[in-house]
Write a protein that holds these residues in place. Structure first.
Motif, PDB file in Angstrom:
ATOM      1  N   ARG A   1       9.996   8.981 -14.396  1.00 41.28           N
ATOM      2  CA  ARG A   1      11.091   9.945 -14.379  1.00 41.28           C
ATOM      3  C   ARG A   1      10.661  11.352 -13.951  1.00 41.28           C
ATOM      4  O   ARG A   1      11.457  12.265 -13.946  1.00 41.28           O
ATOM      5  N   VAL A   2       9.410  11.504 -13.581  1.00 40.40           N
ATOM      6  CA  VAL A   2       8.855  12.800 -13.185  1.00 40.40           C
ATOM      7  C   VAL A   2       9.269  13.136 -11.752  1.00 40.40           C
ATOM      8  O   VAL A   2       9.344  12.258 -10.892  1.00 40.40           O
ATOM      9  N   LYS A   3       9.539  14.428 -11.527  1.00 36.26           N
ATOM     10  CA  LYS A   3       9.860  14.903 -10.177  1.00 36.26           C
ATOM     11  C   LYS A   3       8.701  14.582  -9.234  1.00 36.26           C
ATOM     12  O   LYS A   3       7.533  14.664  -9.633  1.00 36.26           O
ATOM     13  N   GLU A   4       9.038  14.282  -7.986  1.00 35.09           N
ATOM     14  CA  GLU A   4       7.998  14.034  -6.994  1.00 35.09           C
ATOM     15  C   GLU A   4       7.127  15.274  -6.839  1.00 35.09           C
ATOM     16  O   GLU A   4       7.626  16.399  -6.839  1.00 35.09           O
ATOM     17  N   GLY A   5       5.831  15.049  -6.730  1.00 41.47           N
ATOM     18  CA  GLY A   5       4.897  16.148  -6.558  1.00 41.47           C
ATOM     19  C   GLY A   5       4.446  16.798  -7.862  1.00 41.47           C
ATOM     20  O   GLY A   5       3.648  17.711  -7.854  1.00 41.47           O
ATOM     21  N   LYS A   6       4.975  16.334  -8.994  1.00 45.58           N
ATOM     22  CA  LYS A   6       4.630  16.924 -10.293  1.00 45.58           C
ATOM     23  C   LYS A   6       3.831  15.953 -11.168  1.00 45.58           C
ATOM     24  O   LYS A   6       3.792  16.087 -12.382  1.00 45.58           O
ATOM     25  N   GLU A   7       3.178  14.974 -10.572  1.00 42.73           N
ATOM     26  CA  GLU A   7       2.536  13.912 -11.335  1.00 42.73           C
ATOM     27  C   GLU A   7       1.303  14.337 -12.126  1.00 42.73           C
ATOM     28  O   GLU A   7       0.974  13.726 -13.136  1.00 42.73           O
ATOM     29  N   THR A   8       0.622  15.391 -11.717  1.00 42.37           N
ATOM     30  CA  THR A   8      -0.613  15.806 -12.394  1.00 42.37           C
ATOM     31  C   THR A   8      -0.341  16.441 -13.754  1.00 42.37           C
ATOM     32  O   THR A   8      -1.000  16.089 -14.738  1.00 42.37           O
ATOM     33  N   GLU A   9       0.608  17.358 -13.813  1.00 40.95           N
ATOM     34  CA  GLU A   9       0.892  18.078 -15.062  1.00 40.95           C
ATOM     35  C   GLU A   9       1.275  17.164 -16.222  1.00 40.95           C
ATOM     36  O   GLU A   9       0.742  17.323 -17.320  1.00 40.95           O
ATOM     37  N   PRO A  10       2.180  16.219 -16.019  1.00 42.75           N
ATOM     38  CA  PRO A  10       2.543  15.378 -17.166  1.00 42.75           C
ATOM     39  C   PRO A  10       1.390  14.489 -17.638  1.00 42.75           C
ATOM     40  O   PRO A  10       1.278  14.216 -18.833  1.00 42.75           O
ATOM     41  N   LYS A  11       0.534  14.076 -16.726  1.00 40.88           N
ATOM     42  CA  LYS A  11      -0.624  13.277 -17.129  1.00 40.88           C
ATOM     43  C   LYS A  11      -1.468  14.069 -18.120  1.00 40.88           C
ATOM     44  O   LYS A  11      -1.900  13.550 -19.150  1.00 40.88           O
ATOM     45  N   GLU A  12      -1.692  15.356 -17.817  1.00 40.37           N
ATOM     46  CA  GLU A  12      -2.487  16.213 -18.699  1.00 40.37           C
ATOM     47  C   GLU A  12      -1.788  16.421 -20.043  1.00 40.37           C
ATOM     48  O   GLU A  12      -2.427  16.355 -21.098  1.00 40.37           O
ATOM     49  N   LEU A  13      -0.475  16.668 -20.007  1.00 44.43           N
ATOM     50  CA  LEU A  13       0.272  16.848 -21.256  1.00 44.43           C
ATOM     51  C   LEU A  13       0.243  15.590 -22.111  1.00 44.43           C
ATOM     52  O   LEU A  13       0.044  15.655 -23.330  1.00 44.43           O
ATOM     53  N   LEU A  14       0.453  14.453 -21.463  1.00 41.95           N
ATOM     54  CA  LEU A  14       0.461  13.190 -22.212  1.00 41.95           C
ATOM     55  C   LEU A  14      -0.921  12.879 -22.784  1.00 41.95           C
ATOM     56  O   LEU A  14      -1.027  12.437 -23.930  1.00 41.95           O
ATOM     57  N   GLU A  15      -1.961  13.122 -22.009  1.00 39.49           N
ATOM     58  CA  GLU A  15      -3.316  12.877 -22.513  1.00 39.49           C
ATOM     59  C   GLU A  15      -3.599  13.741 -23.736  1.00 39.49           C
ATOM     60  O   GLU A  15      -4.184  13.268 -24.711  1.00 39.49           O
TER      61      GLU A  15
ATOM     62  N   ALA B   1      17.105  12.474 -15.506  1.00 39.83           N
ATOM     63  CA  ALA B   1      16.325  11.749 -16.510  1.00 39.83           C
ATOM     64  C   ALA B   1      16.143  12.534 -17.808  1.00 39.83           C
ATOM     65  O   ALA B   1      15.703  11.976 -18.812  1.00 39.83           O
ATOM     66  N   ILE B   2      16.487  13.805 -17.803  1.00 43.50           N
ATOM     67  CA  ILE B   2      16.204  14.661 -18.958  1.00 43.50           C
ATOM     68  C   ILE B   2      16.854  14.145 -20.238  1.00 43.50           C
ATOM     69  O   ILE B   2      16.194  14.026 -21.268  1.00 43.50           O
ATOM     70  N   GLU B   3      18.117  13.814 -20.187  1.00 39.98           N
ATOM     71  CA  GLU B   3      18.810  13.380 -21.406  1.00 39.98           C
ATOM     72  C   GLU B   3      18.220  12.086 -21.959  1.00 39.98           C
ATOM     73  O   GLU B   3      18.043  11.939 -23.166  1.00 39.98           O
TER      74      GLU B   3
END
Length: 75
Positions: free
Chosen positions: A15-29, A60-62
């Motif tokens: 559900r992540v915006k295209e091009g934003k895949e790195t940041e959520p990986k770090e947050l989730l880790e 996807a936010i809701e």
């Protein structure tokens, strides 16, 4: 990563915006590390939720909010 974390990781990353895949990986880790260390709490979740939502596709936010709200109720 335990099975529940892996399931949420896949759910979130789809559900992540295209091009934003790195940041959520770090947050989730970081979140998963805190869970393992026992330092993940409701206050931390509430603090980081805006960061997560900023990375999501608008439609996807809701859906993710509801999933995180359900998880928060178990803390």
């Amino acid at each position: 990563m335990n099975p529940g974390q892996e399931m949420f990781y896949k759910f979130f990353m789809e559900r992540v915006k295209e091009g934003k895949e790195t940041e959520p990986k770090e947050l989730l880790e970081e979140s998963f590390s805190r869970q393992a260390a026992g330092t993940f709490d409701k206050a931390y979740l509430e603090e980081t939720m805006p960061k997560y939502f900023a990375l999501l596709k608008p439609e996807a936010i809701e859906e993710v909010k509801q999933a995180m709200k359900h998880f928060a109720s178990t803390l």
